[in-house]
Each structure stands twice: as C-alpha cells, then as structure tokens.
Scaffold this active site. Structure first.
Site, short mmCIF file in Angstrom:
data_model
loop_
_atom_site.label_atom_id
_atom_site.label_comp_id
_atom_site.label_asym_id
_atom_site.label_seq_id
_atom_site.Cartn_x
_atom_site.Cartn_y
_atom_site.Cartn_z
N TYR A 155 -16.64 19.62 16.93
CA TYR A 155 -17.83 20.28 17.81
C TYR A 155 -16.66 21.44 18.67
CZ TYR A 155 -20.59 16.37 17.61
OH TYR A 155 -21.07 15.20 17.78
N TYR A 202 -29.32 11.83 23.09
CA TYR A 202 -28.42 11.81 21.70
C TYR A 202 -28.35 10.69 21.06
CZ TYR A 202 -24.02 12.98 18.96
OH TYR A 202 -23.56 13.32 17.76
N ASP A 225 -30.95 2.73 20.73
CA ASP A 225 -29.65 2.32 20.59
C ASP A 225 -28.51 2.87 21.03
OD1 ASP A 225 -27.57 4.52 19.15
OD2 ASP A 225 -28.60 5.88 19.08
N LYS A 261 -20.10 2.56 17.03
CA LYS A 261 -18.89 3.10 17.86
C LYS A 261 -17.75 1.38 18.19
CE LYS A 261 -19.70 7.12 19.33
NZ LYS A 261 -21.01 7.25 19.63
C1 PLP Z 1 -21.83 8.20 18.83
C2 PLP Z 1 -23.29 7.89 18.96
C3 PLP Z 1 -24.26 8.06 17.63
C4 PLP Z 1 -24.43 8.57 16.43
O1 PLP Z 1 -22.45 7.90 15.71
P1 PLP Z 1 -22.22 8.57 14.64
O2 PLP Z 1 -21.02 7.66 14.31
O3 PLP Z 1 -21.00 9.81 15.30
O4 PLP Z 1 -22.90 8.90 13.60
C5 PLP Z 1 -25.48 7.52 17.78
N1 PLP Z 1 -26.29 7.11 18.93
C6 PLP Z 1 -25.46 7.16 20.17
C7 PLP Z 1 -25.99 6.43 21.58
C8 PLP Z 1 -24.22 7.54 20.65
O5 PLP Z 1 -22.75 7.29 21.11
#
Ligand code: PLP
Length: 433
Positions: free
Chosen positions: A20, A148, A242, A271
């Site tokens: 980024y 996102y 998600d 994460k």
């Molecule tokens: C960080 C994130 C992703 C993507 O994860 P990466 O390991 O960076 O590919 C997807 N969804 C959410 C809600 C996120 O915070």
C-alpha cells in the site's frame, strides 16, 4: 538514510516493494530487531509501544512463551508436510477445536494461508454447492459499501467499490452486487430492493459482523446482522461472516457472531488465528453446505488445495493460541481495555476536527474530519514512542489483549496529544501541550 541504519536495510531498500505504498515518496520503514509483549524494538535501540498489534494479529502480545515453545517443538518434529493424502495432529486437533468454538452445525474446516484466500474459498464453496445441486446461475454475492475482504481479484470485487478499485479494474473484476449495509429504515429499504432485484443470480451475502475493519472501523449491530440472516433465509442465500478481523476477542467476545446472536453459514478466520505468529487462515462451513459436495460424481468435489495448506507450524501456533484463550483471562482483559479506551480517548471528543470517538471491545477509534498527511501523523506518533498507523480519516488502537494498563494509557495519551497538535495546527490555535 541514517548512519545508524543497518546495511541490510540500505541494500535491500532498492529491491523490496512495500504494501500500500507509493514507492516514489514512501519513507524508509523503520528497522525492527526484536518484538516482545507490546514492544517493538528498533535497530537504533528505541522501543515503540505497539498500538495495533501488527495489523490486528498479535492478540497475546509478541513472542508469547507458550506459543513460542509450541512452535519450537513442532519445528523440531516436522516444520511442514503436505496435506494431500497425509494427516498431522496439529491440523486435525485445530479443526476439531475450531468447530467446537463455532456455532452448532459449522463443523467443516478448510485451511488456507491468508485471509483473502479463506474468503475466496468461502465464495467458491457457496457457488459450487449450488452448481452441485443443479442451480447454474447463482454465482453473485451481495457485499457492502465500506467492506473489506482482501486484495486478490475475487475479494477486491466484494470490497467497497472505491477502495476495491472497481472502476480501475473494470473488465477484470467479477461484477458483484454492492449494497448499503442495512443500518436504519432507509438503508434497509435500499438493501431490500437491491437483493430482490438480483435474487435469482445470488449465491450469498458476505459481511464483516459488528465492525467493518479496513474500511474505516465502522460499527454495525445485531439488528443489522439479524436482517441479513432473515434475508438470506428468505432467498435461500449463504450468509458468510468474515471474522478475519473480529475473531479472537477483538470485539469483546471470542467471536462477533456470539455477541450478535446470529449464526452464519460460513465463517472465515485468519489475522489473530495464530496469535500473530505465522500465516494461517480457515474457512469453517455449515454441514448443509458441505453435504452438497458429497456425491458419486467426481466433479462435485471441492478442487482447492494450497501447497502450504494447514502448515504444521501455523497449526501448532494456533492451538497454542487457543490454549491461552482457555488458560488466561483474555476476554476479561478485552473488557478492561474497552473501559480504558473509553476513558483514555474521551478527551479527543472536545478537540477541533474530531468527528467521532467510538469503542467496541479492544478497538478504539478517533475519526477526524479528514487526514491530509497520514505520513506526518505517523511520524508524530513515532516521536511519542508509539506504533500507530492512521488511515483514511481515522486514528485507531487495537492493542494486544495482554497490554499492561500503563502502556495502554500511554497509547491513549499519545493519541490525544497527536490529535490535539494536528487539529490545533489546522485551526490555528496553539497546541496546549
Ligand atoms: C485482513 C482481512 C482480510 C484479508 O486477509 P489477508 O490475510 O490480508 O489476505 C479479509 N477480511 C478481513 C475482514 C480482513 O480484516
């Protein structure tokens, strides 16, 4: 370049491509030599207090001895072995433990190595389950403004249209159905109309429950998520939560679905899954969807299998991380952080240029009218001795759940100081500290 910069930094700087970042103007990143607890130690000896737990991953702080020991033991025995045709204990134990923590009926775990791929797998499963049952046109997803879900092409298409650069990559991105998140009567009506108009081509709805993280830390609530559940049930859609950001205590409960009391059909995790130790992600799927893949037809199998799927080091770290959630008071710590963030960030409300101060669990957000120069703000935080990364129009804290109270109040004070000096400069009044 600085005389104290290590040689690997100056040599490698001409070869790395940063995330980024506009590489023409990107400042040289700060060299880090050690991490421990909530501390980041720089090459020149300075210590920064970490306010964001390395993109929200290090929920137990860095280098927790229990995770380190588990990974070291796994490294000794077997750093990696392929997951096709071979089985290993860390992954099988982890799958069973995750299924035990997640809602009844979400029992099937598919491991990948990043959040974006976990989301892609969720999308593939939602679509293929329908294909396997003969529904050929249900390939689209409803996703939300401000959402996102990752940086790969399939996930960009379900991000906020502007942040996901839908116009720039038009023709390359799948067209998805982007709707307003139903937060009130007006947005609910708009959402309902959009879903009704596209119902025949939809496979699912994907949302970040309770907090849209990378889209600006915007909160949503149980009523919104209940409406999504009811809509999914009405039209026969797969509801995907998600929880890559919200999972593992961040919102104050172990997972956001628990706090909302809404059960989705698929959950994605990553994460903090390994406590910030190594890359690992998981897509956890309801039995009813999994059943659509059980067939005599070989074409009905899920054809997906990352090379490093279920890497034993990552699974060992994740199991150790789950141990810590059982043996140490993480949710109580999250509650204490929530209270401290409410008190510590409250003074920002009175400062000029501040639009909103909001807190949920171990997430504290100060939203400004705008941030003109994020690099200058980031530098100001370094001068305060903290690692905080403002983006868009927000300054936020998502510390390790284990952060010491004194350190947390230092972080809050740094935010107050930086907001105060920034907005004071903009409005022409003298900073009062
Ligand atoms: C960080 C994130 C992703 C993507 O994860 P990466 O390991 O960076 O590919 C997807 N969804 C959410 C809600 C996120 O915070």
């Amino acid at each position: 370049m600085d005389v104290t910069d290590p040689d690997w930094l100056t040599t490698g700087w001409n070869h790395v491509w940063l995330p980024y970042a506009q590489m023409r103007t990107a400042p040289l990143p700060m060299p880090v030599v050690r991490t421990s607890g909530s501390e980041i130690q720089l090459a020149d000896g300075r210590i920064l207090i970490d306010g964001i737990a390395s993109w929200w991953t290090a929920c137990h702080g860095y280098n927790h001895p229990h995770i380190r020991a588990a990974v070291a033991a796994q490294l000794e025995a077997m750093p990696h072995v392929m997951f096709g045709g071979l089985a290993h204990e860390p992954a099988y134990r982890l799958a069973a433990r995750l299924a035990g923590l997640l809602p009844d009926g979400l029992n099937r775990v598919f491991f990948t190595d990043s959040g974006s791929v976990a989301v892609e797998v969720a999308m593939k499963i939602a679509v293929q389950a329908r294909l396997n049952r003969g529904a050929r046109n249900r390939t689209k997803f409803v996703a939300f403004h401000g959402g996102y879900h990752g940086d790969t092409f399939a996930t960009m298409a379900i991000c906020d249209p502007e942040e996901g650069m839908h116009a720039l990559f038009a023709g390359m991105l799948a067209e998805q159905v982007i709707a307003p998140l139903p937060r009130d009567a007006a947005s609910r009506a708009a959402f309902d109309l959009i879903v009704e108009a596209h119902a025949g081509i939809l496979a699912g709805i994907i949302v970040e429950p309770l907090v849209q993280g990378a889209g600006g830390m915007v909160f949503n609530d149980a009523a919104t998520l209940r409406h999504l559940r009811a809509t999914a049930d009405h039209y026969g859609l797969t509801l995907i939560f998600d929880e890559i950001f919200t999972g593992f205590g961040r919102t104050g409960t172990m997972f956001a679905w628990q706090q909302a009391g809404v059960v989705p059909d698929i959950i994605t995790l990553s994460k903090a899954l390994t406590g910030g130790t190594s890359p690992l992600a998981a897509t956890i799927v309801a039995d009813a969807l999994f059943d659509a893949f059980l067939s005599d037809n070989p074409g009905h199998a899920l054809m997906h299998g990352p090379t490093f799927m279920a890497n034993p080091l990552g699974c060992a770290a994740a199991n150790a991380s789950l141990d810590l959630f059982e043996t140490e008071p993480r949710l109580a710590q999250a509650a204490a952080i929530e209270a401290a963030l409410r008190t510590g960030l409250a003074p920002c409300r009175a400062l000029p240029g501040v639009v909103d101060v909001r807190v949920m669990g171990a997430i504290g957000v100060v939203q400004l009218e705008r941030i003109d120069d994020p690099a200058a703000l980031r530098a100001a935080f370094i001068r305060q001795g903290v690692w905080v990364r403002p983006f868009r129009d927000i300054i936020y804290l998502t510390p390790a759940l284990t952060i010491e109270p004194g350190r947390l109040s230092d972080l809050c004070q740094a935010v107050v100081n930086v907001v105060n000096s920034t907005t004071a400069i903009k409005t022409g009044t003298a900073p009062n500290s």
